[in-house]
Design a protein around this motif. Structure first.
Motif, mmCIF file in Angstrom:
data_model
loop_
_atom_site.group_PDB
_atom_site.id
_atom_site.type_symbol
_atom_site.label_atom_id
_atom_site.label_comp_id
_atom_site.label_asym_id
_atom_site.label_seq_id
_atom_site.Cartn_x
_atom_site.Cartn_y
_atom_site.Cartn_z
ATOM 1 N N SER A 1 0.822 -1.217 0.000
ATOM 2 C CA SER A 1 0.000 0.000 0.000
ATOM 3 C C SER A 1 0.849 1.258 0.000
ATOM 4 C CB SER A 1 -0.921 0.009 1.229
ATOM 5 O OG SER A 1 -1.778 -1.121 1.224
ATOM 6 N N ALA A 2 2.142 1.090 -0.233
ATOM 7 C CA ALA A 2 3.097 2.205 -0.288
ATOM 8 C C ALA A 2 3.201 2.938 1.041
ATOM 9 C CB ALA A 2 2.719 3.182 -1.407
ATOM 10 N N ILE A 3 3.021 2.193 2.130
ATOM 11 C CA ILE A 3 3.190 2.757 3.467
ATOM 12 C C ILE A 3 4.555 2.318 3.983
ATOM 13 C CG2 ILE A 3 2.307 2.813 5.831
ATOM 14 C CD1 ILE A 3 -0.449 2.169 4.682
ATOM 15 N N LYS A 4 5.379 3.275 4.328
ATOM 16 C CA LYS A 4 6.744 2.979 4.741
ATOM 17 C C LYS A 4 6.792 2.581 6.212
ATOM 18 C CE LYS A 4 11.440 4.893 4.635
ATOM 19 N NZ LYS A 4 12.266 6.077 4.282
ATOM 20 N N ALA A 5 7.423 1.447 6.488
ATOM 21 C CA ALA A 5 7.564 0.975 7.868
ATOM 22 C C ALA A 5 8.544 1.866 8.620
ATOM 23 C CB ALA A 5 8.056 -0.468 7.882
ATOM 24 N N ASP A 6 8.254 2.117 9.899
ATOM 25 C CA ASP A 6 9.173 2.868 10.733
ATOM 26 C C ASP A 6 9.802 1.933 11.771
ATOM 27 O OD1 ASP A 6 7.139 2.442 12.550
ATOM 28 O OD2 ASP A 6 6.481 4.531 12.621
ATOM 29 N N VAL A 7 10.630 2.483 12.632
ATOM 30 C CA VAL A 7 11.329 1.676 13.635
ATOM 31 C C VAL A 7 10.323 0.965 14.553
ATOM 32 C CG1 VAL A 7 12.899 1.747 15.608
ATOM 33 C CG2 VAL A 7 13.386 3.114 13.583
ATOM 34 N N ALA A 8 9.264 1.668 14.928
ATOM 35 C CA ALA A 8 8.258 1.071 15.814
ATOM 36 C C ALA A 8 7.607 -0.142 15.169
ATOM 37 C CB ALA A 8 7.199 2.115 16.174
ATOM 38 N N THR A 9 7.383 -0.076 13.862
ATOM 39 C CA THR A 9 6.782 -1.207 13.142
ATOM 40 C C THR A 9 7.687 -2.428 13.205
ATOM 41 O OG1 THR A 9 5.832 0.403 11.588
ATOM 42 C CG2 THR A 9 5.723 -1.917 10.963
ATOM 43 N N TYR A 10 8.973 -2.213 12.964
ATOM 44 C CA TYR A 10 9.925 -3.323 13.021
ATOM 45 C C TYR A 10 10.018 -3.887 14.442
ATOM 46 C CZ TYR A 10 11.723 -2.792 8.265
ATOM 47 O OH TYR A 10 11.858 -2.773 6.893
ATOM 48 N N ASN A 11 9.925 -3.020 15.438
ATOM 49 C CA ASN A 11 9.947 -3.502 16.826
ATOM 50 C C ASN A 11 8.756 -4.400 17.112
ATOM 51 O OD1 ASN A 11 12.277 -2.111 17.364
ATOM 52 N ND2 ASN A 11 11.283 -0.436 18.451
ATOM 53 N N VAL A 12 7.585 -3.986 16.643
ATOM 54 C CA VAL A 12 6.369 -4.788 16.844
ATOM 55 C C VAL A 12 6.517 -6.144 16.177
ATOM 56 C CG1 VAL A 12 3.930 -4.999 16.207
ATOM 57 C CG2 VAL A 12 4.795 -2.842 17.139
ATOM 58 N N LEU A 13 6.975 -6.139 14.927
ATOM 59 C CA LEU A 13 7.113 -7.391 14.182
ATOM 60 C C LEU A 13 8.169 -8.294 14.814
ATOM 61 C CD1 LEU A 13 5.965 -8.884 11.817
ATOM 62 C CD2 LEU A 13 7.575 -7.718 10.306
ATOM 63 N N ALA A 14 9.264 -7.715 15.283
ATOM 64 C CA ALA A 14 10.300 -8.499 15.958
ATOM 65 C C ALA A 14 9.742 -9.117 17.235
ATOM 66 C CB ALA A 14 11.506 -7.617 16.282
ATOM 67 N N GLY A 15 8.918 -8.351 17.956
ATOM 68 C CA GLY A 15 8.306 -8.876 19.172
ATOM 69 C C GLY A 15 7.384 -10.038 18.891
ATOM 70 N N VAL A 16 6.619 -9.956 17.794
ATOM 71 C CA VAL A 16 5.734 -11.053 17.402
ATOM 72 C C VAL A 16 6.553 -12.289 17.068
ATOM 73 C CG1 VAL A 16 4.077 -11.849 15.666
ATOM 74 C CG2 VAL A 16 3.898 -9.527 16.575
ATOM 75 N N CYS A 17 7.656 -12.073 16.335
ATOM 76 C CA CYS A 17 8.530 -13.206 15.976
ATOM 77 C C CYS A 17 9.113 -13.858 17.227
ATOM 78 C CB CYS A 17 9.654 -12.726 15.070
ATOM 79 S SG CYS A 17 9.112 -12.193 13.426
ATOM 80 N N GLU A 18 9.531 -13.047 18.177
ATOM 81 C CA GLU A 18 10.106 -13.590 19.409
ATOM 82 C C GLU A 18 9.056 -14.365 20.189
ATOM 83 O OE1 GLU A 18 12.643 -12.127 23.298
ATOM 84 O OE2 GLU A 18 11.210 -10.753 22.388
ATOM 85 N N ASN A 19 7.863 -13.788 20.302
ATOM 86 C CA ASN A 19 6.799 -14.437 21.055
ATOM 87 C C ASN A 19 6.404 -15.764 20.435
ATOM 88 O OD1 ASN A 19 3.748 -14.764 21.964
ATOM 89 N ND2 ASN A 19 4.712 -13.331 23.385
ATOM 90 N N ASN A 20 6.536 -15.852 19.105
ATOM 91 C CA ASN A 20 6.213 -17.090 18.397
ATOM 92 C C ASN A 20 7.445 -17.968 18.179
ATOM 93 O OD1 ASN A 20 3.185 -16.981 17.266
ATOM 94 N ND2 ASN A 20 4.021 -14.910 17.223
ATOM 95 N N ARG A 21 8.580 -17.554 18.817
ATOM 96 C CA ARG A 21 9.820 -18.321 18.806
ATOM 97 C C ARG A 21 10.380 -18.529 17.394
ATOM 98 N NH1 ARG A 21 10.828 -19.825 23.719
ATOM 99 N NH2 ARG A 21 12.525 -21.203 23.112
ATOM 100 N N HIS A 22 10.262 -17.490 16.585
ATOM 101 C CA HIS A 22 10.869 -17.512 15.249
ATOM 102 C C HIS A 22 11.984 -16.466 15.242
ATOM 103 C CE1 HIS A 22 8.316 -20.362 13.081
ATOM 104 N NE2 HIS A 22 7.385 -19.958 13.910
ATOM 105 N N TRP A 23 13.092 -16.833 15.876
ATOM 106 C CA TRP A 23 14.186 -15.910 16.091
ATOM 107 C C TRP A 23 14.872 -15.483 14.800
ATOM 108 C CZ3 TRP A 23 13.940 -15.096 21.262
ATOM 109 C CH2 TRP A 23 13.419 -16.135 22.047
ATOM 110 N N GLU A 24 14.979 -16.419 13.863
ATOM 111 C CA GLU A 24 15.703 -16.139 12.632
ATOM 112 C C GLU A 24 15.115 -14.938 11.895
ATOM 113 O OE1 GLU A 24 18.661 -16.836 9.728
ATOM 114 O OE2 GLU A 24 18.405 -17.702 11.712
ATOM 115 N N LEU A 25 13.783 -14.792 11.987
ATOM 116 C CA LEU A 25 13.131 -13.687 11.298
ATOM 117 C C LEU A 25 13.574 -12.333 11.841
ATOM 118 C CD1 LEU A 25 9.512 -15.061 10.886
ATOM 119 C CD2 LEU A 25 11.176 -14.634 9.090
ATOM 120 N N ALA A 26 13.861 -12.289 13.134
ATOM 121 C CA ALA A 26 14.311 -11.029 13.724
ATOM 122 C C ALA A 26 15.615 -10.571 13.074
ATOM 123 C CB ALA A 26 14.494 -11.185 15.235
#
Length: 265
Positions: free
Chosen positions: A168-193
Motif C-alpha cells: 500500500s506504499a506505506i513505509k515501515a518505521d522503527v516502531a513497526t519493526y519492533n512490533v514485528l520483531a516482538g511477534v517473531c520472538e513471542n512465536n519463537r521464530h528468532w531467525e526472522l528477527a
C-alpha cells in the motif's frame, strides 16, 4: 470558572488517572449554571478510558447530545483499555451504521488494539477490509496494531500484514519493526528477527535496542555465536550499551558452541 476552565480541569484529572475527580468536576458544571459542550463530554470519557471504566464511558456516551468522532474514539478506547474487544467492535459497528460521523484511522486502530489481548487477528483482517469500504486509509500505526494482534498465534499473518502495508506504499518505521520483531520472538521464530534487522538497514532505519536484543536472543537459542557477537558490535555502532539480556544471550550462544574464550570476552 467557565466551560473551558472545567474542560481543562477534567482533562488534567484524566491525565492523572483521577477519574473520580474528573467525574466530580463534571457534576459541578450544571450546578455552576454552565452548559457542558462536547469538549467537556470528551474529557470525561477520556478520563474513564484511562481508568478502564468502560461502563461509565458508555453511559455518558449515550447521554452526549452531539458526539463527534473524538467522543466515539474515547469510548472505544475505554473498551480497549478494559480488554473488552467485543464492545469496542460493537461501538465501531454502531458509528459506521449511523453514518452521521465518519470513523478515522484512529477509530479503527483503537478497535484493532482491543483485539490484541485476545489475538483476534482474523477480526483485524476484516477491519482492514472495512476501512477500505468506508474510504478510510490505513497508516503505519494501523498496521502495527494489526501485527500486534498476531502475537502468540500467527507470525505468518503478521508478516502478511507487513507485506500488505508495503504493497500500500506505506513505509515501515522503527516502531513497526519492533512490533514485528516482538511477534517473531513471542512465536519463537528468532531467525526472522535477524532478517528484519537487515531490512531496517536496507531501509536506512536505525535499529532500536529492543529489536537488536530480540535478534541476539535468537542467536542464543540457535547457538549462532558469531552472529550474536556481530549484533553486539552493531549495538555499539548504533550508540547502544549492550544490556544484560543481550550479553547473556551472546554468552549462551558461545557456550552452546563451546566458544569459551569468546564468551569470556
Amino acid at each position: 470558572p467557565d466551560v473551558t476552565t472545567y474542560s481543562t480541569g477534567i482533562t488534567a484529572a484524566g491525565i492523572a488517572c483521577e477519574w473520580r475527580l474528573a467525574s466530580r468536576l463534571f457534576s459541578e458544571v450544571p450546578e455552576a449554571g454552565i452548559v457542558a459542550d462536547t469538549a467537556v463530554d470528551n474529557a470525561v470519557i477520556n478520563s474513564y478510558a484511562r481508568a478502564g471504566r468502560w461502563d461509565s464511558a458508555l453511559i455518558l456516551l449515550d447521554a452526549v447530545t452531539l458526539p463527534n468522532v473524538i467522543t466515539w474514539n474515547a469510548a472505544i478506547n475505554a473498551c480497549t483499555v478494559s480488554q473488552n474487544w467485543e464492545w469496542a467492535l460493537h461501538l465501531l459497528d454502531e458509528i459506521i451504521c449511523r453514518g452521521a460521523i465518519k470513523p478515522t484511522s484512529v477509530t479503527f486502530t483503537v478497535a484493532m488494539t482491543a483485539c490484541k489481548e485476545s489475538s483476534r487477528w482474523d477480526v483485524v483482517h476484516e477491519l482492514l477490509k472495512i476501512m477500505q469500504d468506508v474510504g478510510c486509509r490505513a497508516n503505519v500505526i494501523t498496521y502495527s496494531a494489526a501485527m500486534q494482534s498476531c502475537t502468540g498465534v500467527s507470525y505468518e499473518n503478521a508478516l502478511r500484514f507487513f507485506d500488505d502495508m508495503r504493497a500500500s506504499a506505506i513505509k515501515a518505521d522503527v516502531a513497526t519493526y519492533n512490533v514485528l520483531a516482538g511477534v517473531c520472538e513471542n512465536n519463537r521464530h528468532w531467525e526472522l528477527a535477524w532478517h528484519l534487522l537487515k531490512g531496517m538497514t536496507l531501509s536506512s532505519l536505525r535499529p532500536a535496542v529492543a529489536t537488536l536484543v530480540v535478534a541476539v536472543r535468537g542467536c542464543g537459542v540457535d547457538a549462532s555465536w558469531g552472529r550474536a557477537a556481530e549484533l553486539l558490535t552493531e549495538m555499539g555502532r548504533c550508540g547502544f550499551e549492550a544490556n544484560l539480556a543481550a550479553s547473556s544471550a551472546t554468552i549462551t550462544a558461545c557456550e552452546r558452541c563451546a566458544r569459551w574464550i569468546e564468551a569470556l570476552h
